[in-house]
Design a protein around this motif. Structure first.
Motif, PDB file in Angstrom:
ATOM      1  N   PHE A 193       2.183  -0.318   3.574  1.00 41.41           N
ATOM      2  CA  PHE A 193       2.030   0.713   4.597  1.00 41.41           C
ATOM      3  C   PHE A 193       3.351   1.077   5.278  1.00 41.41           C
ATOM      4  O   PHE A 193       3.640   2.261   5.439  1.00 41.41           O
ATOM      5  CB  PHE A 193       0.963   0.306   5.617  1.00 41.41           C
ATOM      6  CG  PHE A 193      -0.431   0.498   5.098  1.00 41.41           C
ATOM      7  CD1 PHE A 193      -1.087   1.709   5.259  1.00 41.41           C
ATOM      8  CD2 PHE A 193      -1.089  -0.516   4.425  1.00 41.41           C
ATOM      9  CE1 PHE A 193      -2.370   1.899   4.768  1.00 41.41           C
ATOM     10  CE2 PHE A 193      -2.368  -0.335   3.934  1.00 41.41           C
ATOM     11  CZ  PHE A 193      -3.010   0.876   4.109  1.00 41.41           C
ATOM     12  N   PRO A 194       4.205   0.115   5.687  1.00 39.33           N
ATOM     13  CA  PRO A 194       5.465   0.507   6.334  1.00 39.33           C
ATOM     14  C   PRO A 194       6.376   1.351   5.433  1.00 39.33           C
ATOM     15  O   PRO A 194       7.031   2.275   5.895  1.00 39.33           O
ATOM     16  CB  PRO A 194       6.130  -0.830   6.685  1.00 39.33           C
ATOM     17  CG  PRO A 194       5.003  -1.796   6.784  1.00 39.33           C
ATOM     18  CD  PRO A 194       3.997  -1.335   5.758  1.00 39.33           C
ATOM     19  N   GLU A 195       6.407   1.020   4.130  1.00 32.13           N
ATOM     20  CA  GLU A 195       7.263   1.770   3.205  1.00 32.13           C
ATOM     21  C   GLU A 195       6.549   2.947   2.552  1.00 32.13           C
ATOM     22  O   GLU A 195       7.160   3.722   1.824  1.00 32.13           O
ATOM     23  CB  GLU A 195       7.829   0.826   2.143  1.00 32.13           C
ATOM     24  CG  GLU A 195       8.788  -0.190   2.742  1.00 32.13           C
ATOM     25  CD  GLU A 195       9.523  -0.979   1.683  1.00 32.13           C
ATOM     26  OE1 GLU A 195       9.649  -0.488   0.542  1.00 32.13           O
ATOM     27  OE2 GLU A 195       9.974  -2.090   2.014  1.00 32.13           O
ATOM     28  N   ARG A 196       5.246   3.032   2.765  1.00 31.25           N
ATOM     29  CA  ARG A 196       4.427   4.133   2.254  1.00 31.25           C
ATOM     30  C   ARG A 196       4.561   4.305   0.739  1.00 31.25           C
ATOM     31  O   ARG A 196       4.771   5.404   0.222  1.00 31.25           O
ATOM     32  CB  ARG A 196       4.748   5.434   2.984  1.00 31.25           C
ATOM     33  CG  ARG A 196       4.474   5.352   4.478  1.00 31.25           C
ATOM     34  CD  ARG A 196       4.914   6.586   5.214  1.00 31.25           C
ATOM     35  NE  ARG A 196       4.333   7.782   4.649  1.00 31.25           N
ATOM     36  CZ  ARG A 196       3.344   8.480   5.193  1.00 31.25           C
ATOM     37  NH1 ARG A 196       2.846   8.115   6.340  1.00 31.25           N
ATOM     38  NH2 ARG A 196       2.875   9.557   4.605  1.00 31.25           N
ATOM     39  N   THR A 197       4.403   3.174   0.028  1.00 35.94           N
ATOM     40  CA  THR A 197       4.502   3.193  -1.422  1.00 35.94           C
ATOM     41  C   THR A 197       3.657   2.065  -2.018  1.00 35.94           C
ATOM     42  O   THR A 197       3.405   1.064  -1.357  1.00 35.94           O
ATOM     43  CB  THR A 197       5.963   3.065  -1.888  1.00 35.94           C
ATOM     44  OG1 THR A 197       6.026   3.258  -3.295  1.00 35.94           O
ATOM     45  CG2 THR A 197       6.557   1.711  -1.546  1.00 35.94           C
ATOM     46  N   PHE A 225      -4.772   5.577  -7.116  1.00 38.39           N
ATOM     47  CA  PHE A 225      -4.097   5.468  -8.399  1.00 38.39           C
ATOM     48  C   PHE A 225      -5.102   5.119  -9.481  1.00 38.39           C
ATOM     49  O   PHE A 225      -6.238   4.741  -9.201  1.00 38.39           O
ATOM     50  CB  PHE A 225      -2.927   4.471  -8.378  1.00 38.39           C
ATOM     51  CG  PHE A 225      -3.311   3.023  -8.248  1.00 38.39           C
ATOM     52  CD1 PHE A 225      -3.759   2.303  -9.338  1.00 38.39           C
ATOM     53  CD2 PHE A 225      -3.187   2.376  -7.040  1.00 38.39           C
ATOM     54  CE1 PHE A 225      -4.098   0.967  -9.221  1.00 38.39           C
ATOM     55  CE2 PHE A 225      -3.511   1.037  -6.903  1.00 38.39           C
ATOM     56  CZ  PHE A 225      -3.973   0.341  -8.001  1.00 38.39           C
ATOM     57  N   LYS A 226      -4.662   5.245 -10.729  1.00 35.44           N
ATOM     58  CA  LYS A 226      -5.504   4.989 -11.894  1.00 35.44           C
ATOM     59  C   LYS A 226      -4.788   3.986 -12.788  1.00 35.44           C
ATOM     60  O   LYS A 226      -3.588   4.116 -13.039  1.00 35.44           O
ATOM     61  CB  LYS A 226      -5.728   6.298 -12.643  1.00 35.44           C
ATOM     62  CG  LYS A 226      -6.383   6.148 -13.991  1.00 35.44           C
ATOM     63  CD  LYS A 226      -6.427   7.496 -14.697  1.00 35.44           C
ATOM     64  CE  LYS A 226      -6.821   7.369 -16.128  1.00 35.44           C
ATOM     65  NZ  LYS A 226      -6.789   8.664 -16.821  1.00 35.44           N
ATOM     66  N   LEU A 227      -5.518   2.986 -13.261  1.00 34.27           N
ATOM     67  CA  LEU A 227      -5.018   2.064 -14.278  1.00 34.27           C
ATOM     68  C   LEU A 227      -5.751   2.356 -15.565  1.00 34.27           C
ATOM     69  O   LEU A 227      -6.977   2.453 -15.574  1.00 34.27           O
ATOM     70  CB  LEU A 227      -5.295   0.614 -13.892  1.00 34.27           C
ATOM     71  CG  LEU A 227      -4.513  -0.001 -12.764  1.00 34.27           C
ATOM     72  CD1 LEU A 227      -5.011  -1.423 -12.513  1.00 34.27           C
ATOM     73  CD2 LEU A 227      -3.041  -0.027 -13.070  1.00 34.27           C
ATOM     74  N   LEU A 275      -5.179  -1.642   0.780  1.00 31.32           N
ATOM     75  CA  LEU A 275      -5.276  -1.030  -0.541  1.00 31.32           C
ATOM     76  C   LEU A 275      -4.651  -2.043  -1.485  1.00 31.32           C
ATOM     77  O   LEU A 275      -3.452  -2.024  -1.729  1.00 31.32           O
ATOM     78  CB  LEU A 275      -4.529   0.299  -0.595  1.00 31.32           C
ATOM     79  CG  LEU A 275      -5.143   1.429   0.210  1.00 31.32           C
ATOM     80  CD1 LEU A 275      -4.215   2.640   0.218  1.00 31.32           C
ATOM     81  CD2 LEU A 275      -6.478   1.821  -0.371  1.00 31.32           C
ATOM     82  N   SER A 276      -5.445  -2.972  -1.970  1.00 34.68           N
ATOM     83  CA  SER A 276      -4.933  -4.060  -2.779  1.00 34.68           C
ATOM     84  C   SER A 276      -5.974  -4.466  -3.808  1.00 34.68           C
ATOM     85  O   SER A 276      -7.160  -4.543  -3.493  1.00 34.68           O
ATOM     86  CB  SER A 276      -4.608  -5.254  -1.870  1.00 34.68           C
ATOM     87  OG  SER A 276      -4.177  -6.356  -2.619  1.00 34.68           O
ATOM     88  N   ILE A 277      -5.521  -4.704  -5.027  1.00 35.36           N
ATOM     89  CA  ILE A 277      -6.402  -5.196  -6.084  1.00 35.36           C
ATOM     90  C   ILE A 277      -5.699  -6.309  -6.847  1.00 35.36           C
ATOM     91  O   ILE A 277      -4.474  -6.390  -6.862  1.00 35.36           O
ATOM     92  CB  ILE A 277      -6.832  -4.090  -7.071  1.00 35.36           C
ATOM     93  CG1 ILE A 277      -5.616  -3.479  -7.761  1.00 35.36           C
ATOM     94  CG2 ILE A 277      -7.677  -3.041  -6.384  1.00 35.36           C
ATOM     95  CD1 ILE A 277      -5.951  -2.642  -8.964  1.00 35.36           C
ATOM     96  N   ILE A 278      -6.505  -7.157  -7.468  1.00 34.18           N
ATOM     97  CA  ILE A 278      -5.988  -8.215  -8.333  1.00 34.18           C
ATOM     98  C   ILE A 278      -6.390  -7.873  -9.765  1.00 34.18           C
ATOM     99  O   ILE A 278      -7.535  -7.535 -10.048  1.00 34.18           O
ATOM    100  CB  ILE A 278      -6.569  -9.593  -7.954  1.00 34.18           C
ATOM    101  CG1 ILE A 278      -6.248  -9.939  -6.499  1.00 34.18           C
ATOM    102  CG2 ILE A 278      -6.069 -10.678  -8.911  1.00 34.18           C
ATOM    103  CD1 ILE A 278      -4.794 -10.175  -6.199  1.00 34.18           C
TER     104      ILE A 278
END
Length: 93
Positions: free
Chosen positions: A67-71, A10-12, A36-39
């Motif tokens: 990951f489980p919800e794939r979103t 994704f892009k911010l 896949l996590s950012i602060i």
């Protein structure tokens, strides 16, 4: 290659960022497994700094892939809350 858009999850982008931020492959591997996590915030140790606004907490939000919800999801870390798609999101949600 300069000026090309990199492959990203994704892009911010926005007026509070000095340049667009792309979540790319380098954020996938951590000691605890795939992540896949950012602060986002105004602190020194964040992945995406937003400077010049005292309403932004040092660690304001965490954007992560569920990951489980794939979103992708966003968690509010700052006590002032977040605006997400025009709606207010409270701390801890």
């Amino acid at each position: 290659m300069s000026g090309e858009t990199p492959f990203a999850f994704f892009k911010l982008a926005g007026p509070a960022l000095d340049k667009p931020f792309y979540l790319t492959e380098k954020y996938k591997k951590t000691e605890g497994g795939p992540s896949l996590s950012i602060i986002v915030g105004r602190g020194d140790q964040v992945d995406v700094p937003i400077l010049g606004d005292k309403a932004i907490s040092r660690e304001h939000a965490r954007i992560f892939f569920d990951f489980p919800e794939r979103t992708f999801k966003i968690a509010c870390l700052g006590r002032n809350g977040l605006l997400v798609d025009g709606g207010h999101q409270k701390f801890g949600r």
